[in-house]
Design an enzyme around this catalytic site. Structure first.
Site, short mmCIF file in Angstrom:
data_model
loop_
_atom_site.label_atom_id
_atom_site.label_comp_id
_atom_site.label_asym_id
_atom_site.label_seq_id
_atom_site.Cartn_x
_atom_site.Cartn_y
_atom_site.Cartn_z
N GLU A 197 0.88 -1.13 -0.11
CA GLU A 197 0.04 -0.04 0.12
C GLU A 197 0.75 1.49 0.14
OE1 GLU A 197 -1.86 -1.47 3.61
OE2 GLU A 197 -1.60 0.51 4.34
N CYS A 218 3.44 8.48 1.31
CA CYS A 218 4.15 7.44 2.13
C CYS A 218 4.15 6.01 1.22
CB CYS A 218 3.09 7.11 3.25
SG CYS A 218 3.51 5.85 4.44
N CYS A 242 6.96 -7.26 7.30
CA CYS A 242 8.23 -6.62 7.80
C CYS A 242 8.62 -7.81 8.97
CB CYS A 242 7.93 -5.37 8.82
SG CYS A 242 9.23 -4.64 9.44
N CYS A 248 7.31 -5.39 15.52
CA CYS A 248 6.88 -4.40 16.39
C CYS A 248 5.73 -5.02 17.20
CB CYS A 248 6.92 -3.10 16.26
SG CYS A 248 8.44 -2.72 15.60
N CYS A 278 2.33 -3.23 15.71
CA CYS A 278 2.29 -2.78 14.24
C CYS A 278 1.41 -3.65 13.72
CB CYS A 278 3.45 -2.42 13.69
SG CYS A 278 3.64 -2.08 11.96
N GLY A 288 7.28 -2.15 6.17
CA GLY A 288 8.42 -2.61 6.03
C GLY A 288 9.68 -1.81 6.78
N CYS A 329 -0.28 2.78 8.79
CA CYS A 329 0.56 1.82 8.06
C CYS A 329 0.12 0.32 8.25
CB CYS A 329 1.82 1.89 9.11
SG CYS A 329 3.13 0.87 8.95
N1 SAH Z 1 9.75 0.33 9.73
C1 SAH Z 1 10.05 1.74 9.95
C2 SAH Z 1 9.13 2.39 8.84
C3 SAH Z 1 7.74 2.11 8.71
S1 SAH Z 1 6.61 2.31 10.31
C4 SAH Z 1 9.61 2.12 11.49
O1 SAH Z 1 9.43 1.50 12.02
O2 SAH Z 1 10.37 3.31 11.46
C5 SAH Z 1 6.40 4.15 10.13
C6 SAH Z 1 5.99 4.73 11.69
O3 SAH Z 1 4.56 4.02 11.71
C7 SAH Z 1 6.81 3.96 12.55
O4 SAH Z 1 7.10 5.19 13.52
C8 SAH Z 1 5.69 3.05 13.29
O5 SAH Z 1 6.12 2.84 14.61
C9 SAH Z 1 4.45 3.53 13.05
N2 SAH Z 1 3.51 2.83 13.26
C10 SAH Z 1 3.26 1.65 13.11
N3 SAH Z 1 1.97 1.04 13.28
C11 SAH Z 1 1.24 2.17 13.95
C12 SAH Z 1 -0.12 2.28 14.53
N4 SAH Z 1 -0.92 1.28 14.53
N5 SAH Z 1 -0.39 3.59 14.87
C13 SAH Z 1 0.65 4.54 14.86
N6 SAH Z 1 1.69 4.73 14.36
C14 SAH Z 1 1.82 3.35 13.80
FE1 SF4 Z 2 8.06 -2.32 13.45
FE2 SF4 Z 2 8.31 -0.39 11.30
FE3 SF4 Z 2 8.34 -3.00 10.86
FE4 SF4 Z 2 6.04 -1.85 11.91
S1 SF4 Z 2 7.01 -1.64 9.75
S2 SF4 Z 2 6.82 -3.90 12.27
S3 SF4 Z 2 6.84 -0.47 13.24
S4 SF4 Z 2 9.78 -1.78 11.96
#
Ligand code: SAH
Ligand code: SF4
Length: 353
Positions: free
Chosen positions: A92, A105, A112, A116, A119, A164, A341
């Site tokens: 997406e 974005c 990924c 986390c 996420c 990712g 995301c």
């Molecule tokens: N993987 C990278 C980039 C993609 S995530 C990273 O983690 O930085 C981009 C941002 O979106 C990150 O700061 C992540 O923590 C945030 N994010 C992911 N899931 C989210 C959610 N459910 N609500 C708000 N922010 C979220």
């Molecule tokens: Fe973590 Fe970013 Fe990967 Fe989501 S996309 S699992 S926030 S590293």
């Protein structure tokens, strides 16, 4: 075998390809211009390129490896695109209307591996990295959408914050950044591009050494190791004592401001105590640090997390401010269309099961 996306080549690589195939060097410039400035949809529209050359290009390359599956428009102007890749995977891309311009974005991987705990993208393990062409094509598709709308609007900003971990797909990320930044291409200014990482420390050093002028954002989410490991297991591999020196190196090398992303999770990391710890952690770099407080977008698979209460968000913000830390509460976009995301993709995958 699928043909390679032409958008994955840098101008230098395209030039080399033309020379290897017995063509003149200037052809590369011409083709590049058709791709990025005139933005044609097929090789055959490149009217100053001879037939033989067009045939060569068609044999070797593809212009559209992404297929649009769904386009959702939100009331606030956010547009979310779900694309299908040649192997059937879904990714997406989101277009957001900001006060300062139009920001896109992009996604860098299918799924990924960082996993986390909050996420939606990390629920499924990484299936594969995106090619540089697949990342560039996301921007091209959004730009073509804008071209079709016909208001003469341009993608002015890019955030690498989709599905990712960009630093886990480093080479393709860098090619992508160079292509969209190229003055002869889309010419999106490096200062208008932001890459977000979960904190792969060795890659932060590498990124700093590239001297790209692109902005860096670090997903910090917690001010101490115990909490950060609980929220992001990557903190085991790169705990704060490895991450912070990498950040210091980046700051020293580039003198560029860093954004720290901090998702506020109710009663997990949003207490005054954590705000004070965060202020302390960033104190010695506060002139170059900017904290982005992100109200959590609930993900149905992670019911243990809830969005922080308004009062906690304000208190966290105030505490940081009082301690001299620049910060902002991130404005939300497209909440009515799953714009967080990985959320649209995860919904589609569930439907398909
Ligand atoms: N993987 C990278 C980039 C993609 S995530 C990273 O983690 O930085 C981009 C941002 O979106 C990150 O700061 C992540 O923590 C945030 N994010 C992911 N899931 C989210 C959610 N459910 N609500 C708000 N922010 C979220
Ligand atoms: Fe973590 Fe970013 Fe990967 Fe989501 S996309 S699992 S926030 S590293």
């Amino acid at each position: 075998m699928n043909k390679q996306s032409i958008y994955g080549l840098t101008i230098e690589q395209l030039t080399e390809w033309f020379l290897e195939n017995g063509q003149k060097k200037f052809r590369a410039q011409q083709v590049w211009e058709w791709l990025y400035k005139k933005r044609v949809k097929s090789f055959s529209e490149m009217s100053n390129i001879n037939k033989q050359c067009i045939q060569l290009l068609e044999e070797q390359f593809e212009m559209h490896t992404l297929q649009l599956e769904i386009k959702q428009e939100s009331k606030d102007g956010t547009v979310k695109f779900l694309f299908k890749l040649p192997d059937g995977n879904l990714i997406e891309t989101v277009l957001m209307r900001q006060k300062y311009g139009l920001s896109v974005c992009v996604t860098t991987q299918v799924g990924c591996n960082i996993g986390c705990s909050f996420c939606a993208s990390g629920i499924l393990r990484k299936n594969r990295d995106l090619t540089s062409g697949e990342i560039v094509e996301q921007i091209m598709n959004v730009q073509l959408h804008l071209d079709e709308v016909g208001k003469d609007e341009r993608v002015s900003h890019v955030v690498v914050m989709g599905i990712g971990e960009p630093f886990d797909n480093f080479t393709n990320l860098v090619t992508f950044l160079k292509n969209i930044n190229s003055p002869k291409g889309l010419a999106i200014g490096a200062r208008h591009i932001t890459v977000s990482t979960s904190g792969l420390a060795p890659k932060i050093y590498e990124f700093a050494d590239l001297d790209l002028q692109v902005n860096l954002a670090i997903s910090l989410h917690a001010p101490n190791n115990e909490l950060r490991t609980q929220i992001m297991k990557i903190n085991r591999a790169y705990p704060l004592e490895k991450l912070m020196p990498a950040i210091d190196y980046y700051l020293e090398k580039t003198n560029r401001r860093i954004t720290f992303e901090y998702i506020l999770l109710n009663d997990v990391n949003d207490h005054k105590e954590e705000a004070l710890q965060l202020a302390k952690l960033l104190q010695n770099k506060r002139h170059l640090a900017y904290v982005n407080l992100i109200p959590y977008n609930p993900v149905s698979e992670h019911i243990q997390y809830k969005r922080s209460e308004k009062e906690s968000i304000l208190e966290f913000y105030d505490t940081l401010k009082k301690n001299g830390i620049n910060c902002v509460v991130r404005q939300e976009h497209g909440t009515d269309i799953d714009a967080a995301c990985g959320q649209l993709r995860s919904k589609q995958l569930k439907k398909a099961k």
